[in-house]
Write a protein that holds these residues in place. Structure first.
Motif, PDB file in Angstrom:
ATOM      1  N   LEU A 150      -1.754 -12.242 -10.816  1.00  0.00           N
ATOM      2  CA  LEU A 150      -2.124 -11.271 -12.084  1.00  0.00           C
ATOM      3  C   LEU A 150      -2.260  -9.758 -11.500  1.00  0.00           C
ATOM      4  CD1 LEU A 150      -4.643 -13.308 -14.202  1.00  0.00           C
ATOM      5  CD2 LEU A 150      -2.236 -12.688 -14.719  1.00  0.00           C
ATOM      6  N   TYR A 151      -2.723  -9.577 -10.267  1.00  0.00           N
ATOM      7  CA  TYR A 151      -2.930  -8.324  -9.706  1.00  0.00           C
ATOM      8  C   TYR A 151      -1.549  -7.730  -9.578  1.00  0.00           C
ATOM      9  CZ  TYR A 151      -4.357  -4.532  -6.727  1.00  0.00           C
ATOM     10  OH  TYR A 151      -4.396  -3.318  -5.926  1.00  0.00           O
ATOM     11  N   TYR A 152      -0.836  -8.399  -8.985  1.00  0.00           N
ATOM     12  CA  TYR A 152       0.609  -7.720  -8.535  1.00  0.00           C
ATOM     13  C   TYR A 152       1.543  -7.656  -9.350  1.00  0.00           C
ATOM     14  CZ  TYR A 152      -0.777  -7.058  -3.731  1.00  0.00           C
ATOM     15  OH  TYR A 152      -1.221  -6.559  -2.606  1.00  0.00           O
ATOM     16  N   ILE A 153       1.463  -8.565 -10.644  1.00  0.00           N
ATOM     17  CA  ILE A 153       2.143  -8.395 -11.996  1.00  0.00           C
ATOM     18  C   ILE A 153       1.499  -6.919 -12.661  1.00  0.00           C
ATOM     19  CG2 ILE A 153       2.399  -9.043 -14.371  1.00  0.00           C
ATOM     20  CD1 ILE A 153       2.191 -12.057 -13.059  1.00  0.00           C
ATOM     21  N   PHE A 154       0.339  -6.742 -12.706  1.00  0.00           N
ATOM     22  CA  PHE A 154      -0.036  -5.500 -13.162  1.00  0.00           C
ATOM     23  C   PHE A 154       0.300  -4.343 -12.384  1.00  0.00           C
ATOM     24  CE2 PHE A 154      -3.392  -2.202 -13.028  1.00  0.00           C
ATOM     25  CZ  PHE A 154      -3.540  -1.623 -14.457  1.00  0.00           C
ATOM     26  N   LYS A 155       0.648  -4.667 -10.962  1.00  0.00           N
ATOM     27  CA  LYS A 155       0.798  -3.314 -10.113  1.00  0.00           C
ATOM     28  C   LYS A 155       2.325  -3.118 -10.323  1.00  0.00           C
ATOM     29  CE  LYS A 155      -1.396  -2.155  -6.801  1.00  0.00           C
ATOM     30  NZ  LYS A 155      -2.005  -0.823  -6.575  1.00  0.00           N
ATOM     31  N   VAL A 156       3.218  -4.187 -10.426  1.00  0.00           N
ATOM     32  CA  VAL A 156       4.337  -3.987 -10.957  1.00  0.00           C
ATOM     33  C   VAL A 156       4.862  -3.115 -12.215  1.00  0.00           C
ATOM     34  CG1 VAL A 156       6.834  -4.975 -11.301  1.00  0.00           C
ATOM     35  CG2 VAL A 156       5.307  -5.787  -9.431  1.00  0.00           C
TER      36      VAL A 156
ATOM     37  N   PHE B 142      -5.668   0.364  -4.417  1.00  0.00           N
ATOM     38  CA  PHE B 142      -4.462   0.511  -3.449  1.00  0.00           C
ATOM     39  C   PHE B 142      -3.792  -0.800  -3.079  1.00  0.00           C
ATOM     40  CE2 PHE B 142      -6.749   4.560  -2.964  1.00  0.00           C
ATOM     41  CZ  PHE B 142      -5.882   5.433  -2.806  1.00  0.00           C
ATOM     42  N   THR B 143      -5.033  -1.933  -2.992  1.00  0.00           N
ATOM     43  CA  THR B 143      -4.429  -3.275  -2.615  1.00  0.00           C
ATOM     44  C   THR B 143      -5.493  -4.285  -3.171  1.00  0.00           C
ATOM     45  OG1 THR B 143      -3.742  -4.509  -0.628  1.00  0.00           O
ATOM     46  CG2 THR B 143      -5.869  -3.297  -0.417  1.00  0.00           C
ATOM     47  N   PHE B 144      -5.078  -5.527  -3.109  1.00  0.00           N
ATOM     48  CA  PHE B 144      -5.725  -6.530  -3.438  1.00  0.00           C
ATOM     49  C   PHE B 144      -7.038  -6.835  -2.569  1.00  0.00           C
ATOM     50  CE2 PHE B 144      -7.039 -10.991  -3.833  1.00  0.00           C
ATOM     51  CZ  PHE B 144      -7.338 -11.227  -4.802  1.00  0.00           C
ATOM     52  N   PHE B 145      -8.169  -7.012  -2.967  1.00  0.00           N
ATOM     53  CA  PHE B 145      -9.541  -7.321  -2.323  1.00  0.00           C
ATOM     54  C   PHE B 145     -10.013  -8.308  -2.894  1.00  0.00           C
ATOM     55  CE2 PHE B 145     -13.530  -6.614  -0.851  1.00  0.00           C
ATOM     56  CZ  PHE B 145     -13.583  -6.721   0.538  1.00  0.00           C
TER      57      PHE B 145
ATOM     58  N   ILE C 159       9.619   3.310  -3.491  1.00  0.00           N
ATOM     59  CA  ILE C 159       8.764   2.779  -4.032  1.00  0.00           C
ATOM     60  C   ILE C 159       9.024   1.207  -4.476  1.00  0.00           C
ATOM     61  CG2 ILE C 159       7.200   2.643  -6.003  1.00  0.00           C
ATOM     62  CD1 ILE C 159       7.133   5.751  -5.915  1.00  0.00           C
ATOM     63  N   MET C 160       9.918   1.073  -5.291  1.00  0.00           N
ATOM     64  CA  MET C 160      10.456  -0.237  -5.535  1.00  0.00           C
ATOM     65  C   MET C 160      10.859  -1.187  -4.395  1.00  0.00           C
ATOM     66  SD  MET C 160       9.658   0.033  -8.725  1.00  0.00           S
ATOM     67  CE  MET C 160      10.012  -1.701  -9.211  1.00  0.00           C
ATOM     68  N   LEU C 161      11.387  -0.813  -3.401  1.00  0.00           N
ATOM     69  CA  LEU C 161      12.011  -1.591  -2.643  1.00  0.00           C
ATOM     70  C   LEU C 161      10.604  -2.079  -1.699  1.00  0.00           C
ATOM     71  CD1 LEU C 161      14.393  -2.584  -1.003  1.00  0.00           C
ATOM     72  CD2 LEU C 161      14.550  -0.569   0.475  1.00  0.00           C
ATOM     73  N   SER C 162       9.846  -1.201  -1.276  1.00  0.00           N
ATOM     74  CA  SER C 162       8.606  -1.465  -0.523  1.00  0.00           C
ATOM     75  C   SER C 162       7.634  -2.478  -1.119  1.00  0.00           C
ATOM     76  CB  SER C 162       7.985  -0.301  -0.178  1.00  0.00           C
ATOM     77  OG  SER C 162       8.321   0.821   0.434  1.00  0.00           O
ATOM     78  N   LEU C 163       7.559  -2.368  -2.660  1.00  0.00           N
ATOM     79  CA  LEU C 163       6.741  -3.235  -3.317  1.00  0.00           C
ATOM     80  C   LEU C 163       7.411  -4.530  -3.413  1.00  0.00           C
ATOM     81  CD1 LEU C 163       4.150  -3.378  -5.008  1.00  0.00           C
ATOM     82  CD2 LEU C 163       5.274  -2.883  -6.942  1.00  0.00           C
ATOM     83  N   THR C 164       8.637  -4.591  -3.523  1.00  0.00           N
ATOM     84  CA  THR C 164       9.244  -5.856  -3.673  1.00  0.00           C
ATOM     85  C   THR C 164       9.293  -6.630  -2.346  1.00  0.00           C
ATOM     86  OG1 THR C 164      11.008  -4.964  -5.531  1.00  0.00           O
ATOM     87  CG2 THR C 164      11.629  -6.864  -4.152  1.00  0.00           C
TER      88      THR C 164
ATOM     89  N   ILE D 124       0.901  -1.237  -0.014  1.00  0.00           N
ATOM     90  CA  ILE D 124       0.055  -0.063   0.003  1.00  0.00           C
ATOM     91  C   ILE D 124       0.996   1.176  -0.013  1.00  0.00           C
ATOM     92  CG2 ILE D 124      -1.622   1.388   1.326  1.00  0.00           C
ATOM     93  CD1 ILE D 124      -2.946  -1.269   2.269  1.00  0.00           C
ATOM     94  N   SER D 125       1.693   1.264   0.783  1.00  0.00           N
ATOM     95  CA  SER D 125       2.893   2.572   0.854  1.00  0.00           C
ATOM     96  C   SER D 125       3.428   2.623  -0.664  1.00  0.00           C
ATOM     97  CB  SER D 125       3.834   2.085   1.686  1.00  0.00           C
ATOM     98  OG  SER D 125       3.344   1.921   3.117  1.00  0.00           O
ATOM     99  N   ALA D 126       3.827   1.622  -1.429  1.00  0.00           N
ATOM    100  CA  ALA D 126       4.642   1.835  -2.560  1.00  0.00           C
ATOM    101  C   ALA D 126       3.440   2.416  -3.596  1.00  0.00           C
ATOM    102  CB  ALA D 126       4.890   0.416  -3.249  1.00  0.00           C
ATOM    103  N   THR D 127       2.285   1.964  -3.542  1.00  0.00           N
ATOM    104  CA  THR D 127       1.264   2.336  -4.272  1.00  0.00           C
ATOM    105  C   THR D 127       0.911   4.036  -3.946  1.00  0.00           C
ATOM    106  OG1 THR D 127      -0.085   0.183  -4.578  1.00  0.00           O
ATOM    107  CG2 THR D 127      -1.548   2.329  -4.969  1.00  0.00           C
ATOM    108  N   ILE D 128       0.898   4.361  -2.658  1.00  0.00           N
ATOM    109  CA  ILE D 128       0.632   5.759  -2.265  1.00  0.00           C
ATOM    110  C   ILE D 128       1.656   6.615  -2.948  1.00  0.00           C
ATOM    111  CG2 ILE D 128       0.369   7.183  -0.485  1.00  0.00           C
ATOM    112  CD1 ILE D 128      -1.275   5.164   0.851  1.00  0.00           C
TER     113      ILE D 128
END
Length: 421
Positions: A295-301, A279-282, A331-336, A219-223
């Protein structure tokens, strides 16, 4: 023998933490709004106040309609044995509850009731079913509030901090409180779903730690990525959010959700879920989600990488404030790390990993067993194949819980919708 569902002291601690974080988040947001007003920053003041007000109106409407739904359920009960004080208190207090909701106090009232029932259940062997029922509703409202009010506020506050040269401690406090509150709301929702399963050990220890880190970091990476896009141009972020929300809404509508009784509220619910998915998967309905989650997080990346690349390509040195590199790396570190925590959670701590043995043992000791097809068990997961469910006349959740469950008249339909659909 059926496994007794319990409400532990750890569950009560989660509820209390959520209570404190909720008021800290709201309090700091209002404080920040007052600071903007005193500094004649009326645009920022209006935006902060608008986010708080819109979120409050939506939450109060959901909260009041759920009280009404529960009153109708109570009226439909045919047996006097099922009309416990839990329902009677709801129906008898409708007039003053309506007034409290008009004055935007529905959520604090739910918090107070949940804390009272939770304390009795955890420390005085009170009515566990009533506590779990109340906390299920509260957790869903908190989740809605986190992404309707907290997430937009967080984007705004982060952007203001990056643009402003004279930031004060309350602005930093508001950002920290919002980050923590949003992540904690997802954990609280996770705990509410796990309480709907018969194993009380699913809501403590490392599962909570990794789930919290997974949500917090992603969520932090998205924001932060949205904030970076705002610094490029306001129209760019508006276009991006509209496109992303439209994609998510297509997914939600295709699920044909039936969460609310009224058509109007169902539309509002789908809109809210579409915002959450930004912001996050639901998991909109309790389906198998490994493929969808992947697929959601591939799209998010992909989307995050695109935003960072776009900002670096289009931003000139004249508008570069010196924070682009540090934010891009964060962003990239948080998402990873967040995705790694998600993988660890689903591989090691998800209920499907260690519930099969308990289910088999319980089935051998039960006199009523039923083989069910593989169906979902909770919003972020699904039931392992060929599981055995033991039923004790609980028709409402017979398709969702793959263990022995106690007979209870207080099954929260709103949670079971997420568990079984």
């Amino acid at each position: 023998m059926a496994v007794k569902i319990t409400f532990t002291k750890f569950d009560f601690a989660l509820t209390l933490a959520g209570f404190l974080l909720y008021f800290a988040d709201i309090g700091t947001d209002l404080w920040v709004a007052a600071v903007y007003f005193n500094d004649n920053e009326f645009t920022w003041f209006a935006l902060v106040l608008a986010a708080i007000s819109l979120s409050a109106l939506v939450l109060q409407s959901f909260s009041w309609s759920w009280y009404q739904d529960d009153r109708k359920i109570q009226q439909q009960q045919n047996s006097s044995e099922t009309q416990h004080s839990h329902y009677q208190s709801r129906s008898s207090t409708c007039p003053w509850l309506c007034v409290l909701h008009i004055f935007q106090l529905g959520l604090p009232v739910r918090f107070c009731k949940a804390l009272r029932l939770g304390y009795k259940a955890a420390f005085k062997q009170g009515d566990t079913d009533s506590a779990i029922y109340a906390l299920a509703d509260l957790s869903m409202l908190r989740l809605f509030e986190a992404f309707l009010e907290g997430a937009p506020q967080l984007v705004l506050q982060t952007f203001i901090l990056l643009q402003s040269k004279d930031s004060n401690f309350i602005q930093y406090g508001s950002v920290i409180a919002s980050f923590t509150s949003i992540s904690w709301a997802t954990v609280d929702y996770y705990a509410a779903l796990k309480r709907s399963l018969p194993n009380p050990n699913l809501t403590c220890g490392f599962p909570v730690v990794f789930y919290f880190l997974y949500k917090l970091l992603t969520i932090s990476a998205t924001i932060l990525s949205i904030t970076l896009l705002v610094s490029l141009h306001i129209l760019a972020v508006v276009a991006y959010l509209l496109i992303l929300w439209s994609i998510m809404m297509v997914h939600v509508v295709r699920q044909e959700t039936t969460f609310c009784n009224s058509k109007c509220q169902e539309i509002i619910y789908r809109i809210v879920v579409g915002i959450i998915l930004i912001f996050t998967f639901f998991n909109v309905k309790g389906q198998e989600i490994r493929l969808t989650l992947t697929l959601y997080y591939i799209f998010k990346v992909f989307a995050t990488t695109f935003i960072i690349s776009l900002c670096w390509i289009l931003k000139g040195s004249s508008v570069d404030k010196g924070y682009d590199l540090s934010i891009s790396m964060s962003i990239m570190l948080s998402l990873t790390i967040g995705i790694v925590c998600a993988v660890i959670y689903y591989r090691c701590f998800h209920p499907q990993v260690y519930s099969t043995a308990a289910t088999d043992e319980e089935s051998n000791n039960s006199h009523t067993t039923l083989q069910l097809p593989a169906t979902p068990d909770e919003v972020d997961g699904f039931q392992p194949e060929n599981s055995t469910a033991t039923l004790n006349n609980v028709s409402e959740n017979r398709d969702v819980i793959h263990s022995s469950v106690p007979q209870s008249s207080k099954v929260n339909r709103r949670i079971t919708n997420c568990l079984r659909e």
